[in-house]
Design a protein around this motif. Sequence first.
Motif: not given
Length: 116
Positions: A7-8, A14-15, A42-43, A78-80
């Motif tokens: 998560r973020f 988020l910018k 991923s986030r 998918k990752p990243a």
Amino acid sequence: MLASKYRFHGYGSLKFLFSHGKTYRSKSLSVRVTLNTRRQNSRVAVVISKKVIKASPKRNRVRRRVYEVLRTEWQHIKPAHDILISVYDPAFFDADHSVIAAEIKRVLITAQVWVD
């Protein structure tokens, strides 16, 4: 709930997504996605505006339901990648789990982030 590392954290994170991301829309939600090569995982962030659902407990419930769909289907993402899901339809509050999952899957396939 989705693990914290997926998560973020904070608005500053988020910018990058807002400046480099590409948006994919459906009837009830939109997904903003970008590749982030600085990360292995991923986030995801889920946003529901007060204009869509006024009561915060209802917004939080929709947010938890979306996170649960992502948690159970995380192996297909998918990752990243950085992903922001914005919900525009107040019907998501009463929608069945399978409807929410199908809608999220459809938009993530369009965004080319979903792997079968």
